[in-house]
Design a protein around this motif. Structure first.
Motif, short mmCIF file in Angstrom:
data_model
loop_
_atom_site.label_atom_id
_atom_site.label_comp_id
_atom_site.label_asym_id
_atom_site.label_seq_id
_atom_site.Cartn_x
_atom_site.Cartn_y
_atom_site.Cartn_z
N VAL A 14 59.31 8.82 -4.48
CA VAL A 14 57.94 9.01 -4.01
C VAL A 14 57.88 10.33 -3.26
CG1 VAL A 14 56.10 8.09 -2.56
CG2 VAL A 14 57.54 6.53 -3.90
N VAL A 15 56.97 11.19 -3.66
CA VAL A 15 56.86 12.53 -3.07
C VAL A 15 56.52 12.42 -1.58
CG1 VAL A 15 55.60 14.71 -3.14
CG2 VAL A 15 56.23 13.57 -5.27
N GLY A 16 57.27 13.16 -0.78
CA GLY A 16 57.05 13.15 0.65
C GLY A 16 57.83 12.10 1.39
N TYR A 17 58.46 11.20 0.66
CA TYR A 17 59.29 10.16 1.26
C TYR A 17 60.72 10.34 0.76
CZ TYR A 17 55.02 8.00 2.93
OH TYR A 17 53.84 7.77 3.58
N SER A 18 61.05 9.73 -0.37
CA SER A 18 62.42 9.87 -0.88
C SER A 18 62.62 11.18 -1.63
CB SER A 18 62.76 8.69 -1.79
OG SER A 18 61.79 8.54 -2.81
N LEU A 19 61.56 11.71 -2.21
CA LEU A 19 61.67 12.98 -2.94
C LEU A 19 60.98 14.08 -2.14
CD1 LEU A 19 62.73 14.40 -5.45
CD2 LEU A 19 60.57 13.88 -6.59
N THR A 20 61.78 14.93 -1.52
CA THR A 20 61.28 16.00 -0.65
C THR A 20 61.72 17.35 -1.22
OG1 THR A 20 63.30 16.01 0.68
CG2 THR A 20 61.53 14.50 1.36
N PRO A 21 61.15 18.46 -0.72
CA PRO A 21 61.61 19.78 -1.17
C PRO A 21 63.11 19.97 -0.94
CG PRO A 21 59.57 19.97 0.07
CD PRO A 21 60.01 18.55 0.20
N GLU A 22 63.61 19.45 0.18
CA GLU A 22 65.04 19.60 0.47
C GLU A 22 65.89 18.90 -0.57
OE1 GLU A 22 62.75 19.80 4.35
OE2 GLU A 22 62.75 18.52 2.57
N VAL A 23 65.49 17.69 -0.94
CA VAL A 23 66.24 16.93 -1.95
C VAL A 23 66.23 17.66 -3.28
CG1 VAL A 23 66.21 14.82 -3.34
CG2 VAL A 23 65.93 14.67 -0.87
N ALA A 24 65.05 18.16 -3.68
CA ALA A 24 64.93 18.86 -4.96
C ALA A 24 65.77 20.13 -4.98
CB ALA A 24 63.47 19.18 -5.24
N THR A 25 65.74 20.89 -3.89
CA THR A 25 66.51 22.14 -3.83
C THR A 25 68.01 21.85 -3.90
OG1 THR A 25 64.80 23.24 -2.53
CG2 THR A 25 67.01 24.18 -2.43
N LEU A 53 57.51 21.17 -6.31
CA LEU A 53 58.89 20.87 -6.69
C LEU A 53 59.48 21.98 -7.56
CD1 LEU A 53 58.58 17.04 -7.34
CD2 LEU A 53 59.83 18.16 -5.48
N PHE A 54 58.63 22.63 -8.36
CA PHE A 54 59.10 23.76 -9.17
C PHE A 54 59.70 24.85 -8.28
CE2 PHE A 54 58.08 28.03 -10.78
CZ PHE A 54 58.89 28.06 -11.90
N HIS A 55 59.00 25.19 -7.22
CA HIS A 55 59.51 26.24 -6.32
C HIS A 55 60.79 25.79 -5.61
CE1 HIS A 55 56.24 29.07 -6.88
NE2 HIS A 55 55.38 28.06 -6.77
N ALA A 56 60.85 24.50 -5.26
CA ALA A 56 62.06 23.99 -4.63
C ALA A 56 63.24 24.04 -5.59
CB ALA A 56 61.83 22.56 -4.14
N VAL A 57 63.00 23.65 -6.84
CA VAL A 57 64.05 23.69 -7.86
C VAL A 57 64.51 25.12 -8.11
CG1 VAL A 57 64.43 23.39 -10.35
CG2 VAL A 57 63.48 21.52 -9.00
N LEU A 124 77.42 15.03 -11.30
CA LEU A 124 76.35 15.75 -10.62
C LEU A 124 76.05 15.10 -9.27
CD1 LEU A 124 74.03 17.82 -10.48
CD2 LEU A 124 72.64 16.24 -11.85
N SER A 125 75.97 13.79 -9.24
CA SER A 125 75.70 13.07 -7.98
C SER A 125 76.82 13.31 -6.97
CB SER A 125 75.55 11.57 -8.25
OG SER A 125 74.41 11.32 -9.05
N GLN A 126 78.05 13.38 -7.45
CA GLN A 126 79.18 13.61 -6.55
C GLN A 126 79.10 14.99 -5.91
OE1 GLN A 126 82.12 15.72 -6.81
NE2 GLN A 126 82.91 14.82 -4.91
N ILE A 127 78.70 15.99 -6.70
CA ILE A 127 78.53 17.33 -6.16
C ILE A 127 77.42 17.34 -5.11
CG2 ILE A 127 77.83 19.72 -6.71
CD1 ILE A 127 79.06 19.27 -9.50
N TYR A 128 76.32 16.65 -5.41
CA TYR A 128 75.19 16.57 -4.49
C TYR A 128 75.59 15.90 -3.18
CZ TYR A 128 70.71 14.93 -2.60
OH TYR A 128 69.64 14.66 -1.78
N GLN A 129 76.27 14.76 -3.28
CA GLN A 129 76.60 13.98 -2.09
C GLN A 129 77.71 14.60 -1.26
OE1 GLN A 129 77.41 10.18 -3.88
NE2 GLN A 129 75.23 9.75 -4.27
#
Length: 483
Positions: A14-25, A53-57, A124-129
């Motif tokens: 959900v945008v602004g909760y679990s999915l934030t610009p920081e998470v996307a970047t 999200l495009f700019h964050a990505v 990919l998740s391992q790299i992220y975490q």
């Protein structure tokens, strides 16, 4: 609702909760590390959160040294097709597909539009975490290039498919109502229909991210489309989900068909037109005897109508866990094992998604439009005529909200233990728990895209299918109450 969903389908929240610009970047930078840089094709659906999200990505990809090819707003299959054509190192689609409008997500593919395997997603998740992201120095930052012809590339590839016959489709001149739900299919699907000779009526084809109906094109969401088809005396209605990787059909009477029929009808069409199903038209495989040379790949929750298609055409049928990635993995595995041409294998899901490997390995609701129109042009029959050629089964679908995917997994583990020692039906544990009787089945599985448990059933009648779902949900709720 606030949990970030990470699965073979990518990342959704959900945008602004679990999915934030920081998470996307951070996920984008992790993906850049995973593919070790290079060109990444980035596209997005029409959701109002997609530009943010495009700019964050882009920030994450550029920081990890990736060169970005921005294809703008377009369907998920379009992005992956461009990635394949450009031989890109990877792609990211900003979309939550059929999820509600407040959701968004990131879907990843590796080189040339190849969907990530389960192992790839785990890495990919391992790299992220772990935070083991490789950032580039100041003089090796990535750059952005814009490609404005992505939709045209997709259209050209579809029109060059070996089974397309424009003379027939133009002669049939079908009247079609297209409902894109104001999603990513709004710009491409009406154009495709016009180019294959249809009279087009557009409904909800303004890609402004304000969805006028559920982004999942269920029969309940398509009431307006049904009314327009009937009022306009159209030959059929077609509807997409948010990113247009799915297609659902409304017949000429204004009846919304189950999404199960999309894959079933297209598979039957492709296998029936055997001379079109091979990329080498000089190769004769009409006289193949008892050895099947065609494969179908479906999920465990796809209707048994696909079994009827396989039996009708002497095809091998393989069932895999729910998720496009699992279908694609099996298709590639079979292709490599048998050294099959892409024209001899077809995959799909009961959600309205069909994979055309002649173009690419992902579900493609745009190419599905062309296949349905070509089927009708070749047969000179109505959609209902083709539907009535199949045995009639009834399906029912339910979902139960759960606090988290972890809770869903615990419940499924418990019910699997119980049924393993006390069940009058056969059990299939390919994905969740599937109980199978001679004339019906029910599948219980946790969703990879939402914090829910999904219950699908199929039986001879609608009342029996609904009862099977209800009994199963009551059993799950009793288990929840004693945990």
């Amino acid at each position: 609702m606030k949990d970030l969903m990470v699965s073979v389908s990518g990342v959704r929240g959900v945008v602004g909760y679990s999915l934030t610009p920081e998470v996307a970047t951070r996920f984008a930078a992790a993906f850049g590390t995973f593919i070790a840089g290079g060109m990444v094709v980035v596209g997005r659906d029409s959701r109002t959160s997609s530009p943010m999200l495009f700019h964050a990505v882009c920030a994450g990809l550029m920081a990890s040294g990736c060169q970005i090819l921005d294809v703008g707003m377009c369907p998920t299959p379009t992005v992956l097709l461009v990635s394949k054509k450009m031989k890109a190192n990877g792609s990211i689609v900003i979309t939550a597909s059929h999820n509600p409008v407040e959701w968004n997500g990131l879907e990843f593919a590796s080189g040339s539009g190849r969907l990530l395997t389960t192992e790839d997603q785990d890495q990919l998740s391992q790299i992220y975490q772990s935070g083991s992201i490789q950032l580039s120095p100041w003089n090796e930052q990535g750059r952005i290039e814009i490609l404005e012809t992505a939709i045209e590339i997709h259209l050209e590839q579809i029109l060059n498919c070996h089974w397309i016959n424009l003379e027939r489709t133009h002669r049939r001149n079908l009247k079609v109502v297209i409902d894109a739900g104001n999603g990513a299919g709004s710009q491409i699907s009406p154009v495709l229909l016009e180019r294959i000779g249809c009279e087009v009526i557009q409904l909800h084809c303004t890609p402004n991210g304000l969805f006028p109906r559920s982004s999942e094109p269920t029969p309940e969401a398509l009431i307006q489309l049904c009314k327009v088809v009937k009022a306009e005396s159209a030959d059929l209605g077609l509807a997409h989900d948010g990113d247009a990787d799915r297609l659902v059909i409304v017949d000429q009477r204004g009846n919304a068909l189950s999404s199960e029929y999309t894959f079933v009808l297209i598979a039957d069409f492709m296998l029936r037109e055997a001379t079109k199903f091979t990329l080498d038209p000089t190769e004769d495989w009409h006289h193949r005897g008892t050895t099947s040379q065609v494969d179908l790949v479906a999920t465990v929750s796809t209707s048994r109508m696909i079994d009827d298609v396989a039996n009708r055409h002497n095809a091998n049928l393989f069932r895999v866990p729910v998720g496009v990635g699992f279908v694609v993995e099996k298709m590639r595995q079979r292709s490599e094992q048998k050294q099959m041409s892409t024209g001899r294998i077809l995959g799909g899901e009961g959600t309205g998604g069909v994979i055309f490997p002649e173009l690419q390995y992902t579900t493609d609701g745009i190419t599905a439009i062309a296949a349905i129109v070509q089927m009708l042009a070749d047969s000179d029959q109505s959609i209902s005529h083709h539907v009535e050629a199949f045995p009639q089964y009834a399906m029912h679908k339910m979902k139960i909200d759960v606090p988290s995917p972890k809770v869903a997994g615990q419940l499924l583990g418990r019910i699997a233990e119980i049924l393993a020692t006390n069940s009058e039906a056969d059990l299939d544990l390919t994905d969740g728990v599937k109980r199978i009787w001679s004339d019906r089945w029910v599948n219980i599985r946790k969703s990879g895209t939402e914090p829910v448990i999904r219950i699908f059933s199929e039986a001879p009648s609608q009342a029996e299918a609904e009862q099977l779902c209800l009994q199963t949900s009551e059993h799950l709720n009793r288990l929840r109450s004693i945990q």
